[in-house]
Scaffold this motif. Structure first.
Motif, short mmCIF file in Angstrom:
data_model
loop_
_atom_site.label_atom_id
_atom_site.label_comp_id
_atom_site.label_asym_id
_atom_site.label_seq_id
_atom_site.Cartn_x
_atom_site.Cartn_y
_atom_site.Cartn_z
N LEU A 356 41.28 27.25 44.04
CA LEU A 356 42.63 27.73 43.78
C LEU A 356 43.65 26.59 43.82
O LEU A 356 44.58 26.53 43.00
CB LEU A 356 43.00 28.80 44.81
CG LEU A 356 42.14 30.08 44.75
CD1 LEU A 356 42.46 31.00 45.92
CD2 LEU A 356 42.34 30.81 43.44
N TYR A 357 43.46 25.66 44.75
CA TYR A 357 44.35 24.51 44.84
C TYR A 357 44.28 23.66 43.57
O TYR A 357 45.30 23.14 43.10
CB TYR A 357 43.98 23.68 46.06
CG TYR A 357 44.36 22.23 46.00
CD1 TYR A 357 45.66 21.81 46.29
CD2 TYR A 357 43.43 21.24 45.64
CE1 TYR A 357 46.02 20.47 46.23
CE2 TYR A 357 43.78 19.91 45.57
CZ TYR A 357 45.08 19.53 45.87
OH TYR A 357 45.42 18.21 45.79
N ALA A 358 43.09 23.51 43.02
CA ALA A 358 42.92 22.68 41.82
C ALA A 358 43.77 23.19 40.67
O ALA A 358 44.40 22.41 39.95
CB ALA A 358 41.45 22.64 41.43
N VAL A 416 50.78 34.38 43.87
CA VAL A 416 50.07 34.82 45.08
C VAL A 416 48.68 34.22 45.20
O VAL A 416 48.00 34.44 46.20
CB VAL A 416 50.00 36.36 45.14
CG1 VAL A 416 51.37 36.95 45.39
CG2 VAL A 416 49.40 36.93 43.87
N MET A 417 48.22 33.46 44.19
CA MET A 417 46.92 32.82 44.34
C MET A 417 46.95 31.85 45.52
O MET A 417 45.96 31.71 46.26
CB MET A 417 46.54 32.08 43.06
CG MET A 417 47.46 30.94 42.67
SD MET A 417 46.94 30.06 41.18
CE MET A 417 45.41 29.35 41.71
N GLY A 418 48.10 31.18 45.72
CA GLY A 418 48.24 30.31 46.88
C GLY A 418 48.22 31.09 48.17
O GLY A 418 47.68 30.61 49.19
N LEU A 419 48.77 32.30 48.16
CA LEU A 419 48.75 33.14 49.35
C LEU A 419 47.33 33.57 49.67
O LEU A 419 46.91 33.55 50.85
CB LEU A 419 49.63 34.37 49.12
CG LEU A 419 49.67 35.39 50.26
CD1 LEU A 419 50.24 34.76 51.53
CD2 LEU A 419 50.50 36.61 49.85
N PHE A 420 46.56 33.95 48.64
CA PHE A 420 45.16 34.33 48.86
C PHE A 420 44.39 33.17 49.48
O PHE A 420 43.56 33.37 50.39
CB PHE A 420 44.51 34.75 47.54
CG PHE A 420 45.00 36.07 47.02
CD1 PHE A 420 45.08 37.18 47.84
CD2 PHE A 420 45.39 36.21 45.69
CE1 PHE A 420 45.54 38.40 47.36
CE2 PHE A 420 45.84 37.42 45.20
CZ PHE A 420 45.92 38.51 46.04
N ALA A 421 44.61 31.96 48.97
CA ALA A 421 43.90 30.80 49.50
C ALA A 421 44.24 30.58 50.97
O ALA A 421 43.35 30.33 51.80
CB ALA A 421 44.27 29.57 48.67
N LYS A 422 45.52 30.67 51.30
CA LYS A 422 45.93 30.44 52.69
C LYS A 422 45.44 31.54 53.62
O LYS A 422 45.09 31.28 54.78
CB LYS A 422 47.45 30.31 52.76
CG LYS A 422 47.97 29.00 52.14
CD LYS A 422 49.47 28.93 52.18
CE LYS A 422 49.96 27.55 51.73
NZ LYS A 422 49.51 27.21 50.35
N VAL A 423 45.40 32.78 53.14
CA VAL A 423 44.90 33.88 53.96
C VAL A 423 43.41 33.68 54.27
O VAL A 423 42.96 33.93 55.40
CB VAL A 423 45.13 35.23 53.25
CG1 VAL A 423 44.35 36.35 53.93
CG2 VAL A 423 46.61 35.57 53.22
N ALA A 424 42.64 33.22 53.27
CA ALA A 424 41.22 32.98 53.49
C ALA A 424 41.00 31.92 54.57
O ALA A 424 40.14 32.06 55.46
CB ALA A 424 40.54 32.55 52.18
#
Length: 519
Positions: A356-358, A416-424
């Motif tokens: 997701l970061y990429a 929210v893809m960044g939010l999903f990554a941080k939640v994981a």
């Protein structure tokens, strides 16, 4: 055992190696083609490079479609079958599993975007640039599939050596940045090799599976071998710490990114960093697993220091590329969090964050590269954030795309893809009884909101979070004149990254479930 017997026992899975073979062969083909093409036709090398990458991606699709519960091994120790034994019993140099396929696909797809955003007016032959890019990518592809430390070391150097020359293509301070990159890389590699020599002395092998067994015995018996192995494991991680820009091995990052062309900085921030994390993950989760608890404490401290230093220093940045450089340092801290948990099952969280970061980081670099026109790494205003003031009025699509990528990096809706990554990652810390690290991460996420939102506000000329003071009296960004094909390719890179970011914001499952378990 004679040579014929050796050849009879050790088989090579060329299908598993196909993406690497295509990339390495493509690098040589591009270099040779550059010798025979007329100057006015050397832009064809761009399309040739893209064709090589697309062919390698097709090979990846084939491997994805054929993957099963059994891992594909090749280059195994003679006499050991390469089919079904558990990983802990199989001394092989190259393996293809979900982890390998995910990160190889990430590296290939990211390089496609780097080629699209690459400058077309370099003062160097196209052949050299694309040859070095494909050569470095070959090292990254091998590294994520390596299962012994010799292969890891060779792959790391194959990844790094061409990258030094790529950094040197920068028009401003490129040579200085390349020299700093080279010297620090050599120092970190020397430390890592010394650590590997200690590990070899304690275990008698450099295969991950056999290092695991040797460390398990050393940890059980204790004494000098256990201490020797522990020091070797820590020193080995230093080399990976340099590649991923972890504190205190991060000092090269802002200087190199600022001196390199923007596409090269994007490549280093995603492909090189992902490959470095792959080596770190493989070492920690496979080879050094008996010391997982002790190394976990070290990685937790590194994660906290890395995200904190990266975010705090990013607050003071006034240049786009430098801000993204310090942002990548902070993001590396987030990826380290699941690795600090003494459970190999948490590897999936780190890999999901990398994927997701990429997308969001490449998107931000693509907009900066497109805005700079020539792609030389500096906007007409010197690359200052102030130069983006009111960008929405002149280039609305680029401004919206950049704002979306910044919101993704911040973890705010609609990105929210960044939010999903941080939640994981946050969930991995909580379930791993690292509540203090989860608190540090939460504080750092709040800190990062300031500089991401400040830049986004500048795009729309909104006076908030100090944006008015930041933009006072600064010239607006105006892209340098470029060919229509150049602008089209750069905008295509932005569009692809934007589309992927939107899709993953609504459907993040492909990234979150890519490595659902660690076999």
């Amino acid at each position: 055992m004679n040579v014929s017997a050796l050849l009879g026992v050790q088989s090579i899975d060329y299908v598993a190696l196909l993406p690497v073979l295509l990339t390495a062969g493509g690098a040589l083909a591009v270099l040779l083609a550059d010798l025979f093409l007329a100057r006015e036709r050397r832009t064809w090398l761009v399309w040739g490079t893209l064709a090589v990458l697309v062919a390698a991606l097709i090979a990846q699709i084939v491997l994805w479609s054929e993957r099963s519960a059994a891992v594909r091994y090749t280059f195994c120790v003679p006499g050991v079958p390469g089919a079904a034994p558990p990983r802990s019993l199989l001394p092989c140099s190259y393996a293809v599993d979900d982890f390998t396929l995910t990160l190889q696909t990430l590296a290939l797809a990211a390089t496609v975007l780097v080629v699209l955003m690459a400058p077309r007016r370099f003062d160097v032959p196209f052949g050299e640039y694309h040859f070095l890019l494909l050569s470095s990518l070959t090292g990254a592809l091998v590294l994520v599939a390596a299962r012994d430390f010799v292969t890891v070391t060779v792959a790391l150097e194959t990844l790094s050596l061409p990258a030094f020359a790529l950094v040197g293509f920068g028009r401003r301070a490129g040579g200085e940045a390349a020299l700093k990159f080279f010297l620090m890389s050599i120092a970190s590699t020397a430390v890592m090799l010394f650590g590997l020599s200690l590990v070899y002395g304690a275990t008698g092998s450099l295969y991950f599976s056999q290092v695991y067994g040797g460390l398990l015995r050393a940890a059980t018996l204790g004494g000098a071998p256990a201490q020797l192995a522990g020091v070797g494991a820590v020193l080995t991680l230093v080399g990976f710490g340099f590649k991923i820009s972890a504190v205190p091995f991060h000092f090269w990052t802002p200087e190199v990114y600022a001196g390199a062309p923007v596409p090269v900085a994007a490549y280093l921030s995603v492909v090189s960093k992902a490959a470095g994390f792959a080596g770190l993950i493989l070492a920690v989760a496979l080879a050094f697993q008996p010391y997982a608890h002790s190394l976990g404490i070290l990685l937790a401290v590194l994660a906290a220091a890395t995200m904190t230093v990266g975010n705090v220093i990013a607050l003071r940045q006034r240049y786009a590329v430098r801000l993204l450089a310090w942002s990548t340092v902070a993001q590396a801290g987030y990826v380290l969090v699941p690795l600090a948990v003494s459970k190999s099952s948490q590897v999936s969280a780190s890999v999901a964050y990398l994927v997701l970061y990429a997308v969001m980081n490449l998107g931000a670099f693509a907009v900066v590269s497109a805005a700079s026109g020539s792609g030389a790494g500096h906007l007409p205003s010197g690359g200052e954030l102030a130069g983006y003031r009111g960008m929405y009025r002149r280039r609305p699509r680029s401004a919206v795309a950049l704002a979306f990528f910044l919101l993704c990096l911040a973890g705010l809706p609609p990105g929210v893809m960044g939010l999903f990554a941080k939640v994981a990652v946050f969930k991995a810390a909580v379930t791993g009884d690292l509540m203090w690290l989860a608190v540090v991460m939460a504080v750092n996420v709040v800190i990062a909101l300031y500089y991401y939102l400040r830049w986004a506000a500048v795009l729309f000329d909104v006076s908030m979070f100090g944006a008015a003071q930041l933009t006072a009296g600064a010239p607006a960004v105006v892209a340098a004149p470029v060919r229509a094909r150049t602008a089209l390719a750069a905008n295509l890179a932005v569009g692809i990254a934007f589309a992927l970011a939107v899709v993953l914001s609504f459907w993040p499952n492909p990234a979150l479930d890519a490595v659902s378990h660690w076999r």
